[in-house]
Motif scaffolding. Structure first.
Motif, PDB file in Angstrom:
ATOM      1  N   TYR A 114      -7.918   3.826   2.325  1.00  0.00           N
ATOM      2  CA  TYR A 114      -8.453   2.715   3.126  1.00  0.00           C
ATOM      3  C   TYR A 114      -8.422   3.013   4.634  1.00  0.00           C
ATOM      4  O   TYR A 114      -8.670   2.113   5.440  1.00  0.00           O
ATOM      5  N   GLU A 115      -8.078   4.248   4.954  1.00  0.00           N
ATOM      6  CA  GLU A 115      -8.034   4.693   6.354  1.00  0.00           C
ATOM      7  C   GLU A 115      -7.140   3.792   7.197  1.00  0.00           C
ATOM      8  O   GLU A 115      -7.523   3.326   8.281  1.00  0.00           O
ATOM      9  N   ILE A 131       0.845  -1.194   0.000  1.00  0.00           N
ATOM     10  CA  ILE A 131       0.000   0.000   0.000  1.00  0.00           C
ATOM     11  C   ILE A 131       0.878   1.240   0.000  1.00  0.00           C
ATOM     12  O   ILE A 131       1.791   1.335   0.831  1.00  0.00           O
ATOM     13  N   ASN A 132       0.610   2.168  -0.891  1.00  0.00           N
ATOM     14  CA  ASN A 132       1.344   3.442  -0.838  1.00  0.00           C
ATOM     15  C   ASN A 132       0.576   4.445   0.045  1.00  0.00           C
ATOM     16  O   ASN A 132      -0.478   4.123   0.602  1.00  0.00           O
ATOM     17  N   ASP A 133       1.140   5.621   0.133  1.00  0.00           N
ATOM     18  CA  ASP A 133       0.570   6.630   1.023  1.00  0.00           C
ATOM     19  C   ASP A 133      -0.880   6.960   0.641  1.00  0.00           C
ATOM     20  O   ASP A 133      -1.781   7.016   1.489  1.00  0.00           O
ATOM     21  N   THR A 134      -1.103   7.168  -0.656  1.00  0.00           N
ATOM     22  CA  THR A 134      -2.450   7.526  -1.127  1.00  0.00           C
ATOM     23  C   THR A 134      -3.466   6.429  -0.804  1.00  0.00           C
ATOM     24  O   THR A 134      -4.562   6.709  -0.305  1.00  0.00           O
TER      25      THR A 134
END
Lengths: 130, 114
Positions: free
Chosen positions: A97-98, A89-92
């Motif tokens: 996805y909280e 998962i990247n930052d965005t």
């Protein structure tokens, strides 16, 4: 001749990422501009996990890819759908996805399969490692 | 424009490979790239009618087959003597004899296997 690499084999269950690395090193030695980009799909996206800690007496395959990509300015794409479902998962995406953390290693980017189609149409050949 | 063959060879229920191979085929088609499919080995299970997978099995990929034509994916090849009971399988496939099957792989600029 410019190549795009499509890597689909898991870095743990197969040697796809390792064989592709050997290929890319050999290609760049002879032809420095021969690699347009590398697209990781299926379990190969696990290469982009920044928190994996390989044993110290073994190759750090993620680092090896980061090094070669940085040296030669080669983009490393992970399929976003394949990556997110596997926890890369990247930052965005983390914010979407909280989640409280992100796991994408530096030097890799999440992109849709459309990016692969674009690479496919702008290089002479796509080579799959699985 | 490159003509692509997606070769599915793994069971739809043993891993995500079959699903992710189909996903790639659909994306290629969405981007108007010519793409055909061929199935062999455990991937032939995809063709069996009346599948009722549980959530643990994963998505019912068989249902995708009927929609392929809407993506202009018109060719789904199998090898003729693959042992399928063709009264209980999806009818949209094109069986090829052994020579045609072997020659098929040379008809494409690229073949991706899942």
């Amino acid at each position: 001749m410019q190549y795009t690499l499509l890597i689909t084999g898991s870095p743990y269950q197969t040697k796809a990422c390792h064989s592709a690395l050997r290929f890319i090193k050999a290609a760049l030695l002879e032809y420095p501009n021969s690699i347009k980009g590398v697209f990781f799909y299926e379990d190969a996206v696990l290469i982009g996990n920044q928190i994996a800690q390989p044993p110290r007496d073994e190759i750090n395959i993620t680092q090896a890819w980061q090094d070669i990509a940085q040296q030669h300015n080669i983009p490393l794409y992970l399929c976003i759908a394949a990556a997110v479902r596997r926890g890369i998962i990247n930052d965005t995406e983390s914010r979407r996805y909280e989640l409280e953390q992100h796991t994408l290693a530096e030097g890799f980017q999440l992109e849709g399969l459309g990016t692969f189609v674009d690479l496919m149409n702008t290089t002479n050949k796509v080579i799959q490692f699985r | 424009m490159k003509h692509t063959l997606i070769h599915l060879n793994t069971s739809p229920y043993s891993s995500l490979a079959c699903k992710e191979g189909l996903d790639l085929a659909l994306v290629l088609a969405t981007f108007e790239q010519p793409v055909d499919l061929c199935l062999s080995g455990a991937a032939l299970a995809l063709l069996t009618d009346d599948q009722q997978p549980t959530v643990e099995h994963g998505k019912n990929l068989h249902k995708l087959l009927a929609g392929l034509e809407f993506y202009d994916i018109e060719n789904v090849f199998i090898e003729a003597n693959s042992g399928l009971d063709n009264t209980k399988t999806w009818q949209g496939v094109q069986p090829l004899n052994q020579a045609e099957w072997q020659a098929m792989f040379s008809h494409y600029q690229q073949v991706f296997r899942f």
